[in-house]
Design a protein around this motif. Sequence first.
Motif, PDB file in Angstrom:
ATOM      1  N   TYR A  39       0.997  -1.101   0.116  1.00 40.66           N
ATOM      2  CA  TYR A  39       0.104  -0.176  -0.108  1.00 40.66           C
ATOM      3  C   TYR A  39       0.669   1.315   0.037  1.00 40.66           C
ATOM      4  N   LYS A  40       0.624   2.115  -0.923  1.00 42.84           N
ATOM      5  CA  LYS A  40       1.415   3.483  -1.012  1.00 42.84           C
ATOM      6  C   LYS A  40       0.458   4.476  -0.415  1.00 42.84           C
ATOM      7  N   ALA A  41       1.216   5.618   0.163  1.00 35.63           N
ATOM      8  CA  ALA A  41       0.338   6.675   0.805  1.00 35.63           C
ATOM      9  C   ALA A  41       1.219   7.674   0.837  1.00 35.63           C
ATOM     10  N   PHE A  42       0.525   8.986   0.635  1.00 37.95           N
ATOM     11  CA  PHE A  42       0.875  10.417   0.864  1.00 37.95           C
ATOM     12  C   PHE A  42       0.509  10.723   2.359  1.00 37.95           C
ATOM     13  N   ILE A  43       1.165  11.284   3.142  1.00 33.88           N
ATOM     14  CA  ILE A  43       0.715  11.576   4.467  1.00 33.88           C
ATOM     15  C   ILE A  43       0.961  12.916   4.622  1.00 33.88           C
ATOM     16  N   TRP A  44       0.216  13.705   5.371  1.00 33.29           N
ATOM     17  CA  TRP A  44       0.185  15.039   5.840  1.00 33.29           C
ATOM     18  C   TRP A  44       0.105  15.113   7.271  1.00 33.29           C
TER      19      TRP A  44
ATOM     20  N   ASP B 110      -3.475   9.561   2.134  1.00 30.85           N
ATOM     21  CA  ASP B 110      -4.102   9.412   0.789  1.00 30.85           C
ATOM     22  C   ASP B 110      -3.423   7.993   0.477  1.00 30.85           C
ATOM     23  N   LEU B 111      -4.456   6.790   0.903  1.00 32.82           N
ATOM     24  CA  LEU B 111      -3.780   5.384   0.817  1.00 32.82           C
ATOM     25  C   LEU B 111      -4.383   4.695  -0.370  1.00 32.82           C
ATOM     26  N   HIS B 112      -3.635   4.029  -0.950  1.00 28.87           N
ATOM     27  CA  HIS B 112      -4.089   3.081  -2.114  1.00 28.87           C
ATOM     28  C   HIS B 112      -3.203   2.107  -2.501  1.00 28.87           C
TER      29      HIS B 112
ATOM     30  N   PRO C 290       5.652  10.738   0.804  1.00 28.79           N
ATOM     31  CA  PRO C 290       5.333   9.432   0.316  1.00 28.79           C
ATOM     32  C   PRO C 290       5.773   8.324   1.398  1.00 28.79           C
ATOM     33  N   VAL C 291       4.985   7.147   1.494  1.00 30.19           N
ATOM     34  CA  VAL C 291       5.471   6.149   2.343  1.00 30.19           C
ATOM     35  C   VAL C 291       4.576   4.886   1.719  1.00 30.19           C
TER      36      VAL C 291
END
Length: 61
Positions: free
Chosen positions: A9-14, A50-52, A24-25
């Motif tokens: 799972y890839k995500a952008f975190i704020w 923003d996880l997908h 990006p994580v």
Amino acid sequence: MTQKKLKEYKAFIWTPDLTWPGTPVTVMAVDGEEAFNLLEEKHGTRTVYDLHNEEDANTPR
């Protein structure tokens, strides 16, 4: 007992102290719920995600 397959799972975190474009994580998890819980555990509950999962996104619905 069968072992469940881990997905990437890839995500952008704020986080409260970060601004656009986010960090990006990547996390390995069985499903989206577990991925969310792992991110929340590591980065806190006040973090926006923003996880997908690309594999799931490309599967016909």
